[in-house]
Design an enzyme around this catalytic site. Sequence first.
Site, PDB file in Angstrom:
ATOM      1  N   ARG A  32      39.823 -31.857  48.099  1.00 39.03           N
ATOM      2  CA  ARG A  32      39.404 -30.677  48.469  1.00 39.03           C
ATOM      3  C   ARG A  32      40.654 -29.149  49.040  1.00 39.03           C
ATOM      4  O   ARG A  32      40.671 -28.741  48.482  1.00 39.03           O
ATOM      5  CB  ARG A  32      38.152 -30.300  49.234  1.00 39.03           C
ATOM      6  CG  ARG A  32      37.721 -28.970  49.707  1.00 39.03           C
ATOM      7  CD  ARG A  32      36.116 -28.747  50.085  1.00 39.03           C
ATOM      8  NE  ARG A  32      36.219 -27.010  49.975  1.00 39.03           N
ATOM      9  CZ  ARG A  32      35.405 -26.403  50.814  1.00 39.03           C
ATOM     10  NH1 ARG A  32      34.209 -26.809  51.579  1.00 39.03           N
ATOM     11  NH2 ARG A  32      35.254 -24.946  50.914  1.00 39.03           N
ATOM     12  N   ASN A  73      28.061 -30.728  44.107  1.00 46.68           N
ATOM     13  CA  ASN A  73      30.002 -29.382  43.855  1.00 46.68           C
ATOM     14  C   ASN A  73      30.639 -30.125  42.733  1.00 46.68           C
ATOM     15  O   ASN A  73      30.558 -31.254  42.523  1.00 46.68           O
ATOM     16  CB  ASN A  73      29.933 -28.628  45.186  1.00 46.68           C
ATOM     17  CG  ASN A  73      29.430 -27.891  45.636  1.00 46.68           C
ATOM     18  OD1 ASN A  73      27.729 -27.011  45.151  1.00 46.68           O
ATOM     19  ND2 ASN A  73      29.489 -27.632  46.997  1.00 46.68           N
ATOM     20  N   TYR A 112      28.950 -16.196  46.509  1.00 46.41           N
ATOM     21  CA  TYR A 112      29.696 -16.295  45.544  1.00 46.41           C
ATOM     22  C   TYR A 112      30.073 -15.375  45.004  1.00 46.41           C
ATOM     23  O   TYR A 112      31.447 -15.626  44.082  1.00 46.41           O
ATOM     24  CB  TYR A 112      29.158 -17.644  45.770  1.00 46.41           C
ATOM     25  CG  TYR A 112      29.398 -18.857  46.677  1.00 46.41           C
ATOM     26  CD1 TYR A 112      31.048 -19.506  46.619  1.00 46.41           C
ATOM     27  CD2 TYR A 112      28.303 -19.238  47.455  1.00 46.41           C
ATOM     28  CE1 TYR A 112      31.225 -20.361  47.144  1.00 46.41           C
ATOM     29  CE2 TYR A 112      28.556 -20.228  47.928  1.00 46.41           C
ATOM     30  CZ  TYR A 112      29.985 -20.973  48.185  1.00 46.41           C
ATOM     31  OH  TYR A 112      29.449 -21.601  49.269  1.00 46.41           O
ATOM     32  N   HIS A 127      25.910 -20.555  42.145  1.00 48.10           N
ATOM     33  CA  HIS A 127      26.937 -19.818  42.785  1.00 48.10           C
ATOM     34  C   HIS A 127      27.174 -18.402  41.964  1.00 48.10           C
ATOM     35  O   HIS A 127      28.143 -18.011  41.948  1.00 48.10           O
ATOM     36  CB  HIS A 127      28.134 -20.215  43.290  1.00 48.10           C
ATOM     37  CG  HIS A 127      27.790 -21.580  43.883  1.00 48.10           C
ATOM     38  ND1 HIS A 127      28.782 -21.746  44.858  1.00 48.10           N
ATOM     39  CD2 HIS A 127      26.724 -21.030  45.128  1.00 48.10           C
ATOM     40  CE1 HIS A 127      28.270 -23.002  46.349  1.00 48.10           C
ATOM     41  NE2 HIS A 127      26.542 -23.088  45.869  1.00 48.10           N
ATOM     42  N   CYS A 148      20.555 -26.248  45.339  1.00 47.19           N
ATOM     43  CA  CYS A 148      20.854 -24.906  45.942  1.00 47.19           C
ATOM     44  C   CYS A 148      20.463 -24.215  47.084  1.00 47.19           C
ATOM     45  O   CYS A 148      19.412 -24.005  46.861  1.00 47.19           O
ATOM     46  CB  CYS A 148      21.773 -23.984  45.608  1.00 47.19           C
ATOM     47  SG  CYS A 148      23.294 -23.395  45.991  1.00 47.19           S
ATOM     48  N   ASP A 149      20.737 -23.979  47.883  1.00 48.23           N
ATOM     49  CA  ASP A 149      20.514 -23.720  48.654  1.00 48.23           C
ATOM     50  C   ASP A 149      20.511 -22.095  49.128  1.00 48.23           C
ATOM     51  O   ASP A 149      20.043 -21.156  49.538  1.00 48.23           O
ATOM     52  CB  ASP A 149      20.237 -23.636  50.981  1.00 48.23           C
ATOM     53  CG  ASP A 149      21.707 -24.116  51.305  1.00 48.23           C
ATOM     54  OD1 ASP A 149      22.524 -23.656  49.853  1.00 48.23           O
ATOM     55  OD2 ASP A 149      22.200 -24.132  51.946  1.00 48.23           O
TER      56      ASP A 149
END
EC number: 3.2.1.86
Length: 440
Positions: A92, A146, A246, A197, A167-168
Amino acid sequence: MKLTIIGGGGFRVPLIYHALLMDEREPRIDDVTLYDVDRDRLAAIKAVVDQQQAEAPERDGPRVTLSTDLHEAIGGADFIFSAMRVDGLRGRASDEHIALECGVLGQETTGPGGLAYGWRTVPVALRLAEAIAADVPGAQVINFTNPAGMITEAMQSVLGDRVVGICDSPVALIRRAARAVGVDPHETIAGYAGLNHLGWLRSLEHDGTDLLPGLLADNGRLAHIEEARLFGYDWVRLLGALPNEYLYYYYFAREAVGSVRSAEQTRGDFLLQQQTQFYDAVARDPEHALEAWRQSRRERETTYLAELRNPDDEREYEDIAGGGYEDVALEYMAAVMRGEATRMILNVRNGHALPGLPEDAVVEVPCHIAGQGAEPLAVAPLEGHQLGLVQQVKAVDQLTISAARDGDPENMVKAFALHPLVGSVSAARRLAKSYRILNR
């Protein structure tokens, strides 16, 4: 019933275990297998969940076993959570830095960083899906990995509708909006739609009345909604909707890249450092694993999206303490296990739910859950600007899946070039070359 967590040494696994520990209704998950390729991380998380159980001796928590053998881990599973991070947080951090060096957004799910993450994750997700299809063809699969929409869509090519993504973010947005207008979120019908997102809350119905217009007009109430503070009250009023957090990366792209580049470290760098310290601390002192985990989690939650927020805008207690994706997963499993009909926002195959997108595209929309799966509910068409953005990002997602599946780097050049946050074919070629070397 058995649950297998792929990525069982992950930092957020104790959140899932705690939700299962608090669930006492029948039938319930009574057997959890944590699968990971890293034995040390598995041991650290096992120490945390054992101490969670020890804190609640009156509760009969699920039995926990560890495994580094995939086929052994998924055997007999009723539910499988995919929560893996291919190449870990080092991957990442590298994704973020490569993008920033090209002058574009470095973020793990949005923009070129998200495409890079998906590029190397899709082949692993497909191999996992094939193993599930061969070993446990009846298991329900819940994807946390993800970029959630992209990975769910890739796995569905093997497993079909037995895979849903969760997804929260939408749940948290709806919870904040309902709380701001003084109603129970469970007594509302949320008009949310888009991609993972990349979605908008466009209505919030309670007792037949849409409360969202009144909320958008009231600065005092908007002040209690993180997303409204992030985007600005005037902008959400102009949109006539509350965007997923997002979408900041799209609506304020220049500011977002500038903020990330000027920060002392990227989010990936921060999490890599923090979690390395956590796992090292547990290895040294396993008796205090739960305490170390809680401290790290507080730091993680309070600094979430900190690079985008005003330094004086601290997260409200309810936003940090509220249930996250673990509660979404438990609600879905409960509906399937117990036949409890419910309505949830999930990442599912579109069908005809969201006009303007392919039937096989995975979208994030309200669903009806009962029995063995999720049925997407028809939603109002997106406005032109919303639909155009969603169509473009979905096309890029599908190009990335094809590139990863077929080993075609030219499709990744095309994917990067067509993404609205890249805006340059030359930059796209540099990104594809750098990420290909990284992922080799």
